[in-house]
Scaffold this motif. Structure first.
Motif, PDB file in Angstrom:
ATOM      1  N   ILE A 118     -11.741  10.323  -8.753  1.00 45.89           N
ATOM      2  CA  ILE A 118     -12.317   8.985  -9.116  1.00 45.89           C
ATOM      3  C   ILE A 118     -11.388   7.856  -8.313  1.00 45.89           C
ATOM      4  O   ILE A 118     -10.238   8.028  -7.888  1.00 45.89           O
ATOM      5  N   ALA A 119     -11.895   6.577  -8.519  1.00 47.69           N
ATOM      6  CA  ALA A 119     -11.133   5.470  -8.147  1.00 47.69           C
ATOM      7  C   ALA A 119      -9.938   5.151  -8.993  1.00 47.69           C
ATOM      8  O   ALA A 119     -10.193   5.420 -10.367  1.00 47.69           O
ATOM      9  N   PRO A 120      -8.906   4.566  -8.761  1.00 46.19           N
ATOM     10  CA  PRO A 120      -7.796   4.481  -9.558  1.00 46.19           C
ATOM     11  C   PRO A 120      -8.321   3.274 -10.540  1.00 46.19           C
ATOM     12  O   PRO A 120      -9.217   2.529 -10.450  1.00 46.19           O
ATOM     13  N   THR A 121      -7.887   3.644 -12.027  1.00 48.44           N
ATOM     14  CA  THR A 121      -8.610   2.939 -12.940  1.00 48.44           C
ATOM     15  C   THR A 121      -7.405   2.757 -13.969  1.00 48.44           C
ATOM     16  O   THR A 121      -6.650   3.380 -14.323  1.00 48.44           O
ATOM     17  N   ALA A 133      -2.160  -5.762 -12.210  1.00 48.08           N
ATOM     18  CA  ALA A 133      -3.136  -4.843 -11.404  1.00 48.08           C
ATOM     19  C   ALA A 133      -3.406  -5.538  -9.870  1.00 48.08           C
ATOM     20  O   ALA A 133      -3.167  -4.844  -9.195  1.00 48.08           O
ATOM     21  N   ILE A 134      -3.334  -6.690 -10.157  1.00 47.22           N
ATOM     22  CA  ILE A 134      -3.695  -7.526  -8.665  1.00 47.22           C
ATOM     23  C   ILE A 134      -2.167  -7.401  -7.911  1.00 47.22           C
ATOM     24  O   ILE A 134      -2.442  -7.173  -6.729  1.00 47.22           O
ATOM     25  N   ASP A 135      -1.130  -7.389  -8.561  1.00 51.02           N
ATOM     26  CA  ASP A 135       0.344  -7.053  -7.879  1.00 51.02           C
ATOM     27  C   ASP A 135       0.260  -5.801  -7.336  1.00 51.02           C
ATOM     28  O   ASP A 135       0.592  -5.487  -5.949  1.00 51.02           O
ATOM     29  N   ASP A 136      -0.437  -4.930  -7.788  1.00 51.99           N
ATOM     30  CA  ASP A 136      -0.362  -3.445  -7.313  1.00 51.99           C
ATOM     31  C   ASP A 136      -1.535  -3.140  -6.229  1.00 51.99           C
ATOM     32  O   ASP A 136      -1.374  -2.560  -5.232  1.00 51.99           O
ATOM     33  N   TRP A 137      -2.723  -3.999  -6.577  1.00 52.25           N
ATOM     34  CA  TRP A 137      -3.906  -3.453  -5.778  1.00 52.25           C
ATOM     35  C   TRP A 137      -4.427  -4.748  -4.830  1.00 52.25           C
ATOM     36  O   TRP A 137      -5.364  -4.465  -4.080  1.00 52.25           O
ATOM     37  N   PRO A 180      -9.370  -1.219  -8.218  1.00 47.90           N
ATOM     38  CA  PRO A 180      -9.270  -1.940  -7.257  1.00 47.90           C
ATOM     39  C   PRO A 180     -10.611  -2.248  -6.503  1.00 47.90           C
ATOM     40  O   PRO A 180     -11.469  -1.493  -6.644  1.00 47.90           O
ATOM     41  N   TYR A 181     -10.585  -3.348  -5.720  1.00 50.80           N
ATOM     42  CA  TYR A 181     -11.771  -3.732  -5.162  1.00 50.80           C
ATOM     43  C   TYR A 181     -11.766  -2.879  -3.615  1.00 50.80           C
ATOM     44  O   TYR A 181     -11.021  -3.235  -2.877  1.00 50.80           O
ATOM     45  N   PHE A 182     -12.737  -2.131  -3.527  1.00 49.10           N
ATOM     46  CA  PHE A 182     -13.000  -1.674  -2.233  1.00 49.10           C
ATOM     47  C   PHE A 182     -13.937  -2.391  -1.567  1.00 49.10           C
ATOM     48  O   PHE A 182     -15.194  -2.177  -1.820  1.00 49.10           O
ATOM     49  N   PRO A 183     -13.551  -2.972  -0.272  1.00 52.86           N
ATOM     50  CA  PRO A 183     -14.750  -3.841   0.459  1.00 52.86           C
ATOM     51  C   PRO A 183     -15.969  -2.624   1.141  1.00 52.86           C
ATOM     52  O   PRO A 183     -15.444  -1.355   1.257  1.00 52.86           O
ATOM     53  N   HIS A 184     -17.331  -3.001   0.704  1.00 53.15           N
ATOM     54  CA  HIS A 184     -18.284  -2.133   1.070  1.00 53.15           C
ATOM     55  C   HIS A 184     -19.386  -2.581   1.692  1.00 53.15           C
ATOM     56  O   HIS A 184     -20.381  -2.760   0.981  1.00 53.15           O
TER      57      HIS A 184
END
Length: 295
Positions: A118-121, A133-137, A180-184
């Motif tokens: 799974i994606a980190p959640t 979360a922004i600081d981490d991802w 996290p946002y993964f560009p796709h």
């Protein structure tokens, strides 16, 4: 067989197609929604559930694409659950299974527990937690745990620009799914599972004007032959959730494909006629097999 289609809405494309194709396959098929469910006193059973005034016991199978509305969850669940305890009637899927699968938090937790990628959640209930979360991802995506179709899904690069969107979602939902946002730019992969089969696999590419790989937001979907590993993961996920018809959304990351969502009301309106017919016929074949095994 007498088959009921519990639709998301009466004009939901997939619900209507299931109804029409069920008739073509020789079934007596009726479309209804949760607002059509009620009950009355019965000398035989005590309480008899009804669908549009007709006893639920007249049905053999009920295939669900129910809409569990966030503002009416208890009422919708009550109506749905009434359908699930009628002798001789097979409901796919039962209300408790369906409701659990609606939750993105619970779905991802259960899939991670059996070792699926799974994606980190995390959950966020404040701007401070979103900032963490922004600081981490660096970049994050916020969305409700109960939701579909890309509605109220926001990409946040920083709180200076994204504060208004984040505050709106927090006011509306109080607790948000954060990933996290993964560009796709090349899109995601949607694997549709029916029972132990995967009759439809597509690559969904976002429109130039939208970053979301949602067909109802302009994304294009093309049938592909998926990596067998993704198909295997999807089948394991559906089995773990107890869901008969499921859609698994995968995004590419530096660590390989990750599951970002588990869907229990996947759409297939974007597929061509032959692909849709094959999928719907598979749904009925699986439903009939399950019903016969329970009799």
């Amino acid at each position: 067989m007498h088959v009921g289609i519990l639709g998301y809405e009466l004009d939901d494309f997939e619900s209507v197609e299931l109804t029409q194709d069920g008739r073509h396959l020789g079934h007596e098929t009726s479309l209804f929604v949760l607002d059509d469910v009620s009950c009355r006193s019965s000398a035989r059973t005590g309480v008899e559930p009804l669908i549009a005034g007709e006893p639920v016991s007249k049905f053999d199978i009920i295939l669900s694409r129910a809409q569990i509305r966030p503002e009416a969850t208890q009422l919708d669940y009550d109506r749905y659950a009434l359908l699930c305890h009628v002798e001789g009637v097979t409901v796919l899927d039962p209300a408790d299974t369906y409701l659990e699968a609606e939750s993105k938090f619970l779905g991802l937790q259960r899939l991670a527990a059996i070792g699926l990628p799974i994606a980190p959640t995390r959950s966020c209930s404040s701007l401070a937690e979103i900032q963490e979360a922004i600081d981490d991802w660096e970049h994050v995506v916020l969305k409700p745990s109960f939701g579909l179709g890309g509605v109220d899904v926001e990409r946040i690069f920083n709180l200076a620009d994204g504060r208004a969107a984040a505050e709106r979602l927090l006011r509306k939902y109080r607790l948000l799914v954060c990933q996290p946002y993964f560009p796709h730019p090349q899109g995601d992969v949607r694997v549709t599972v029916v029972g132990d089969q995967a009759p439809l696999i597509v690559n969904r590419v976002p429109a130039a004007s939208n970053w979301k790989a949602n067909v109802n937001m302009g994304a294009t979907a093309t049938a592909i032959t998926a990596d067998p590993e993704l198909v295997g993961i999807s089948k394991r996920a559906a089995a773990a959730m107890g869901v008969t018809v499921a859609g698994l959304d995968f995004l590419p990351t530096k660590e390989g494909y990750k599951i970002v969502e588990f869907n229990n009301t996947p759409c297939w309106c974007f597929a061509d006629e032959a692909e849709r017919r094959h999928l719907v016929e598979t749904v009925f074949e699986v439903a009939e097999t399950i019903h016969r095994s329970s009799c």
